[in-house]
Design a protein around this motif. Structure first.
Motif, mmCIF file in Angstrom:
data_model
loop_
_atom_site.group_PDB
_atom_site.id
_atom_site.type_symbol
_atom_site.label_atom_id
_atom_site.label_comp_id
_atom_site.label_asym_id
_atom_site.label_seq_id
_atom_site.Cartn_x
_atom_site.Cartn_y
_atom_site.Cartn_z
ATOM 1 N N LYS A 54 -39.097 101.732 107.670
ATOM 2 C CA LYS A 54 -38.117 100.655 107.879
ATOM 3 C C LYS A 54 -37.059 100.643 106.781
ATOM 4 C CE LYS A 54 -41.635 97.804 110.097
ATOM 5 N NZ LYS A 54 -42.432 96.565 109.945
ATOM 6 N N THR A 55 -37.483 100.840 105.539
ATOM 7 C CA THR A 55 -36.548 100.847 104.417
ATOM 8 C C THR A 55 -35.537 101.977 104.559
ATOM 9 O OG1 THR A 55 -38.122 99.789 102.916
ATOM 10 C CG2 THR A 55 -36.363 101.092 101.905
ATOM 11 N N LEU A 56 -36.016 103.176 104.877
ATOM 12 C CA LEU A 56 -35.088 104.294 105.062
ATOM 13 C C LEU A 56 -34.139 104.029 106.221
ATOM 14 C CD1 LEU A 56 -37.262 107.501 104.460
ATOM 15 C CD2 LEU A 56 -35.820 106.252 102.846
ATOM 16 N N GLY A 57 -34.650 103.414 107.288
ATOM 17 C CA GLY A 57 -33.796 103.091 108.428
ATOM 18 C C GLY A 57 -32.676 102.129 108.054
ATOM 19 N N ILE A 58 -33.008 101.089 107.298
ATOM 20 C CA ILE A 58 -31.987 100.123 106.869
ATOM 21 C C ILE A 58 -30.981 100.804 105.942
ATOM 22 C CG2 ILE A 58 -31.586 97.978 105.574
ATOM 23 C CD1 ILE A 58 -32.815 97.527 108.375
ATOM 24 N N LEU A 59 -31.462 101.694 105.065
ATOM 25 C CA LEU A 59 -30.545 102.445 104.199
ATOM 26 C C LEU A 59 -29.602 103.312 105.027
ATOM 27 C CD1 LEU A 59 -32.853 103.561 101.245
ATOM 28 C CD2 LEU A 59 -30.859 102.059 101.103
ATOM 29 N N VAL A 60 -30.124 103.979 106.046
ATOM 30 C CA VAL A 60 -29.284 104.803 106.923
ATOM 31 C C VAL A 60 -28.220 103.930 107.589
ATOM 32 C CG1 VAL A 60 -29.235 106.166 109.068
ATOM 33 C CG2 VAL A 60 -30.970 106.644 107.318
ATOM 34 N N LEU A 61 -28.631 102.781 108.100
ATOM 35 C CA LEU A 61 -27.670 101.876 108.752
ATOM 36 C C LEU A 61 -26.560 101.475 107.785
ATOM 37 C CD1 LEU A 61 -26.738 100.084 111.102
ATOM 38 C CD2 LEU A 61 -28.376 98.352 110.307
ATOM 39 N N ALA A 62 -26.930 101.027 106.601
ATOM 40 C CA ALA A 62 -25.938 100.571 105.619
ATOM 41 C C ALA A 62 -25.013 101.722 105.203
ATOM 42 C CB ALA A 62 -26.642 99.978 104.403
ATOM 43 N N LEU A 63 -25.590 102.879 104.903
ATOM 44 C CA LEU A 63 -24.775 104.006 104.459
ATOM 45 C C LEU A 63 -23.892 104.561 105.576
ATOM 46 C CD1 LEU A 63 -27.287 105.849 102.108
ATOM 47 C CD2 LEU A 63 -25.320 104.423 101.462
ATOM 48 N N MET A 64 -24.363 104.501 106.814
ATOM 49 C CA MET A 64 -23.524 104.948 107.936
ATOM 50 C C MET A 64 -22.326 104.022 108.118
ATOM 51 S SD MET A 64 -24.254 107.837 109.185
ATOM 52 C CE MET A 64 -23.088 107.730 110.543
ATOM 53 N N LEU A 65 -22.518 102.738 107.901
ATOM 54 C CA LEU A 65 -21.386 101.814 108.004
ATOM 55 C C LEU A 65 -20.375 102.089 106.893
ATOM 56 C CD1 LEU A 65 -23.280 98.557 109.022
ATOM 57 C CD2 LEU A 65 -21.873 100.045 110.488
ATOM 58 N N VAL A 66 -20.872 102.385 105.680
ATOM 59 C CA VAL A 66 -19.976 102.761 104.580
ATOM 60 C C VAL A 66 -19.270 104.070 104.921
ATOM 61 C CG1 VAL A 66 -19.914 103.530 102.161
ATOM 62 C CG2 VAL A 66 -21.292 101.536 102.812
ATOM 63 N N ARG A 67 -20.036 105.022 105.440
ATOM 64 C CA ARG A 67 -19.450 106.326 105.784
ATOM 65 C C ARG A 67 -18.373 106.187 106.855
ATOM 66 N NH1 ARG A 67 -22.546 111.862 107.723
ATOM 67 N NH2 ARG A 67 -20.660 113.110 107.686
ATOM 68 N N LEU A 68 -18.627 105.342 107.845
ATOM 69 C CA LEU A 68 -17.638 105.116 108.892
ATOM 70 C C LEU A 68 -16.364 104.514 108.311
ATOM 71 C CD1 LEU A 68 -16.834 105.114 111.873
ATOM 72 C CD2 LEU A 68 -17.997 102.907 112.099
ATOM 73 N N ALA A 69 -16.512 103.535 107.427
ATOM 74 C CA ALA A 69 -15.341 102.910 106.804
ATOM 75 C C ALA A 69 -14.541 103.932 106.001
ATOM 76 C CB ALA A 69 -15.777 101.751 105.909
ATOM 77 N N ILE A 70 -15.237 104.789 105.266
ATOM 78 C CA ILE A 70 -14.549 105.812 104.475
ATOM 79 C C ILE A 70 -13.855 106.821 105.395
ATOM 80 C CG2 ILE A 70 -14.903 107.768 102.899
ATOM 81 C CD1 ILE A 70 -17.070 106.063 101.522
ATOM 82 N N LYS A 71 -14.523 107.191 106.474
ATOM 83 C CA LYS A 71 -13.908 108.145 107.412
ATOM 84 C C LYS A 71 -12.649 107.552 108.044
ATOM 85 C CE LYS A 71 -14.656 111.076 111.374
ATOM 86 N NZ LYS A 71 -15.603 111.745 112.235
ATOM 87 N N LEU A 72 -12.719 106.271 108.404
ATOM 88 C CA LEU A 72 -11.537 105.627 108.989
ATOM 89 C C LEU A 72 -10.396 105.560 107.977
ATOM 90 C CD1 LEU A 72 -13.259 102.766 111.019
ATOM 91 C CD2 LEU A 72 -12.179 104.841 111.928
ATOM 92 N N ARG A 73 -10.729 105.422 106.708
ATOM 93 C CA ARG A 73 -9.705 105.326 105.669
ATOM 94 C C ARG A 73 -9.153 106.698 105.281
ATOM 95 N NH1 ARG A 73 -9.331 105.153 100.005
ATOM 96 N NH2 ARG A 73 -7.644 103.797 99.315
ATOM 97 N N LEU A 74 -10.047 107.683 105.110
ATOM 98 C CA LEU A 74 -9.618 108.983 104.595
ATOM 99 C C LEU A 74 -9.405 110.044 105.669
ATOM 100 C CD1 LEU A 74 -11.969 109.341 101.467
ATOM 101 C CD2 LEU A 74 -9.619 108.449 101.568
ATOM 102 N N GLY A 75 -9.992 109.841 106.850
ATOM 103 C CA GLY A 75 -9.884 110.855 107.891
ATOM 104 C C GLY A 75 -10.763 112.048 107.581
ATOM 105 N N LYS A 76 -10.391 113.187 108.143
ATOM 106 C CA LYS A 76 -11.141 114.414 107.880
ATOM 107 C C LYS A 76 -10.155 115.534 107.634
ATOM 108 C CE LYS A 76 -11.794 115.642 112.719
ATOM 109 N NZ LYS A 76 -12.739 115.983 113.758
ATOM 110 N N PRO A 77 -10.568 116.522 106.847
ATOM 111 C CA PRO A 77 -9.646 117.627 106.547
ATOM 112 C C PRO A 77 -9.437 118.517 107.767
ATOM 113 C CG PRO A 77 -11.814 118.048 105.607
ATOM 114 C CD PRO A 77 -11.851 116.658 106.178
ATOM 115 N N ASP A 78 -8.292 119.154 107.800
ATOM 116 C CA ASP A 78 -8.001 120.104 108.875
ATOM 117 C C ASP A 78 -8.885 121.340 108.736
ATOM 118 O OD1 ASP A 78 -5.987 118.530 109.965
ATOM 119 O OD2 ASP A 78 -4.449 119.428 108.675
#
Length: 179
Positions: A54-78
């Motif tokens: 459960k702890t790892l699952g909650i960590l994955v959820l939180a980090l994926m939300l952070v990762r999504l926010a960063i991806k929306l802000r920075l995009g991805k390289p060509d």
């Protein structure tokens, strides 16, 4: 070859390790069941396995939300050289599914656990349930949780296979974007 930002690369690998650990824990829970774990390893170890999962699952959820926010802000390289049309479609589909499923999976676990009247544990804390107790709904959500877990496992195999293919066969530098 352009690369992802350090924050994106770090989150990718941290989440990858957490997901593998979570899947291993989930498969142990799925194969043994609570009673099987308790009878084989004892109650303390069983509770630790559930808390770890459960702890790892909650960590994955939180980090994926952070990762999504960063991806929306920075995009991805060509890609340099550019991917073929098929590779681009496959890459976008795989990454989109990863983001969606890696957010959905722990959310389903949280919902199922709370609806089953079980503690939603994050390290030593109990998080609040999101749904009221409903055993039938809990079972359905656990079934969906398992299906999504198998879909993620399949995506991991496809993703790793594609990375190996790009590195060993095409030798196009795609893997360097994330390492």
């Amino acid at each position: 070859m352009p690369r992802y930002a350090l924050s994106q690369r770090a989150l990718h690998w941290i989440i990858a390790v957490l997901v593998v650990g979570t899947i291993i824990g989930g498969k142990v829970i799925e194969n043994f069941g609570f009673e099987g774990l308790r009878d084989t390893f004892g109650l303390d170890a069983t509770n630790a396995i559930y808390t770890y999962h459960k702890t790892l699952g909650i960590l994955v959820l939180a980090l994926m939300l952070v990762r999504l926010a960063i991806k929306l802000r920075l995009g991805k390289p060509d890609y340099d050289p550019p991917l073929t049309r098929f590779e681009r479609i496959a890459s976008n589909a795989t990454h989109g599914l990863f983001y969606g499923l890696l957010i959905l999976m722990p959310a389903l676990g949280w919902l199922a656990t709370g609806a089953g009247d079980f503690p939603v544990q994050f390290f030593g804390w109990n998080l609040p349930p999101i749904l009221p107790v409903d055993k039938a709904l809990s079972e359905t959500l656990y079934d969906l949780h398992a299906i999504v877990g198998n879909a993620i496992l399949t995506l991991i195999l496809v993703h790793v296979g594609a990375a190996v293919w790009h590195a060993a066969v095409k030798k196009d530098g795609v893997l360097r974007r994330m390492v």
